[in-house]
Design an enzyme around this catalytic site. Sequence first.
Site, PDB file in Angstrom:
ATOM      1  N   HIS A   1       0.843  -1.062  -0.098  1.00 50.64           N
ATOM      2  CA  HIS A   1      -0.018  -0.027   0.170  1.00 50.64           C
ATOM      3  C   HIS A   1       0.954   1.242   0.106  1.00 50.64           C
ATOM      4  CE1 HIS A   1      -3.562   2.504   1.506  1.00 50.64           C
ATOM      5  NE2 HIS A   1      -2.554   3.025   1.816  1.00 50.64           N
ATOM      6  N   GLU A   2       1.898   1.389   0.998  1.00 49.29           N
ATOM      7  CA  GLU A   2       2.558   2.624   1.021  1.00 49.29           C
ATOM      8  C   GLU A   2       3.631   2.835  -0.170  1.00 49.29           C
ATOM      9  OE1 GLU A   2       2.195   4.975   3.222  1.00 49.29           O
ATOM     10  OE2 GLU A   2       0.538   3.918   3.961  1.00 49.29           O
TER      11      GLU A   2
ATOM     12  N   HIS B   1       1.691   4.445  -3.071  1.00 50.38           N
ATOM     13  CA  HIS B   1       1.845   5.842  -2.700  1.00 50.38           C
ATOM     14  C   HIS B   1       3.007   6.456  -3.546  1.00 50.38           C
ATOM     15  CE1 HIS B   1      -1.777   6.459  -0.453  1.00 50.38           C
ATOM     16  NE2 HIS B   1      -1.351   5.863   0.560  1.00 50.38           N
TER      17      HIS B   1
ATOM     18  N   GLU C   1      -5.621   6.730  -2.037  1.00 53.58           N
ATOM     19  CA  GLU C   1      -5.733   5.906  -0.980  1.00 53.58           C
ATOM     20  C   GLU C   1      -6.292   4.544  -1.581  1.00 53.58           C
ATOM     21  OE1 GLU C   1      -4.396   5.631   1.818  1.00 53.58           O
ATOM     22  OE2 GLU C   1      -3.730   7.669   1.907  1.00 53.58           O
TER      23      GLU C   1
ATOM     24  N   HIS D   1      -9.464   7.992   3.369  1.00 52.65           N
ATOM     25  CA  HIS D   1      -9.850   6.214   3.859  1.00 52.65           C
ATOM     26  C   HIS D   1     -10.985   6.149   3.467  1.00 52.65           C
ATOM     27  CE1 HIS D   1      -5.833   7.689   5.488  1.00 52.65           C
ATOM     28  NE2 HIS D   1      -5.434   6.419   5.112  1.00 52.65           N
TER      29      HIS D   1
END
Length: 601
Positions: free
Chosen positions: A397-398, A401, A430, A494
Amino acid sequence: MRRPHIRSHRLAIAVAVTTAATLTAGVAGAATAHKSAAPAAAPSAAPSSSKIVEAARAAAVAHSSATGVGKKDTLKAVDTMVDPDGRQHVRFVRTHRGLPVLGGDLVVHLSAHSAYEGVTRAYRHQVDLSDTDPKLSAGQAEAKAAKVAEGEAGTAELVVDARDDRLTLAYQVEVADSRTDEAGGARTVVLDAATGAVLSNAPANDSFLSPALQAKLRKRGERLNPATRQFSPAAPATGQAATTAGFPAAAKGSGASFFVGSVPLSTTRTAQKSFVLKDSTRGNTETRDAGDKELEKFSGGKAFTSATNRWGNGTTSDRATAAVDAQYGITSTLDFYKKTFGRKGIKNDGRGAHALVHFGKNVGNAFWSSDCGCMLYGDGDGKTFAKPLVVLDVTGHELTHGVVDATANLQPTRVDEEGNQFGEPGSLNESLADIFGSAVEFATNNPKNPPNYLMGEKLGLEQKFLRRLDKPSLDKLEGTVDYWSKASYDTEVHAGSGVSSHAFYLLAEGSGKKTIGGVAYDSPTRDGSRVTGIGRTKALAIFYRALTRYMVSTTDFHDARTATLHAAKDLYGATSTEYKTVNKAWSAVNVTAANAPSATH
């Protein structure tokens, strides 16, 4: 997300430009302007990157009514993409009268023969600032920014703030060691250069857990204590170099992780009995120890070394254990992007990724830091968060980004005083991180971390996951939504991410009940329609192409619909099942051409 700059409660949308013939009736009102043209054969000799950029720059000026590029503007190419059929896409950032323009990014689309085909751009208005003499001095701006962000201000830079409906001469100031930031990180403050008014004040780091969620968990007294895997020692690593003799050389080791037991690790042998946790086969991807400090640079971390090429012991008693999970998650993510899309590194520049574990004291979060260009993992705050958040899908996920940061650079529309972010572009950011983060799990397919469409299922939350893609509203902690409504304009990112995450799930797997890998899903549609999925592989290809070619910093959900339709048309054709299913999936979450918002809300 990286440096969100927009404060207004109104959504900032990418411009809708209408040409003589739109791409297709299904994409009316799109954020991307295109000329209707039959696919052209690729030229026999591919043009160089510099020639493509020159052609795109010339096209942007020649088609200024569509691109918004004026005589006082200068375009800097930040990405050049060439499709297999030779079509070309150049992503630009802009300066006006020598000043960087916030909200001035655009992508120019060319044919295989470098003829103009269209543009995707952020914001509608032309940039024409007559006065570039600030009333505030740089020193005054720095002092104000330091006070606002409660940190150490860097040099104030004059910029043009063209975001939302503004056209303002402004100062942008990077403030380090902010006491208003969870991990003492940097913030970006933008001030009106005439009045000193704060236009935006945003964290530079993206955190996995939002301030609002952390506050809710603490209020509920919920303690996250993720279950770890029982570690069974692997066979001793040979420590043999994977290449010819000589140091440094690639080597094969093993690690004892928190969450997935024993894992293989590619390391670097620096001497006969000396190894460092650096993967030279993946661009020197490396994890280091931050030493419980809030380091701003990866170079300040201490390298993990070993005489045996065996790392960690599966518990917190060995500081290398967190590094094993981090390194494994990062290399798994890099492998996913390379094998799936041919993307070589987060920035597609062939470089590996970095991580700092044991970041700060009592930091219960994980971050993507665009300034550091690395992952930051705290060890937990000892209260709500008992272990480091070095879980595979958190890392996927990160790091996504970081991919978004290097491509569309999607930005929220505002950030509140606590650091919570709002607005559709931020929600889309997100969502993409969740979509590709879950895809990392599927691609890795580790039986001790079974792949699924759940996010954060190994964090130890009472609701058994943080978010999920099939029916996002099952996430009661963040109040995630299933469908688009006008409230999405100013929803916490989110919570708002559910709209596009749900659309992706429907595109990939379809509506209704389904069991995948032992997890039961039951995905609804707002209009009661039935959607038959096209498969995860095709859905990912469409969303990735949309992100890299057809999204910009202000892309909202309706723009994302248009972007994915363009991508589906490029890949499979405008009459294909894939194209039609993209349209059905977005309609099922209430994102349609008919309810597309106007330029202002």
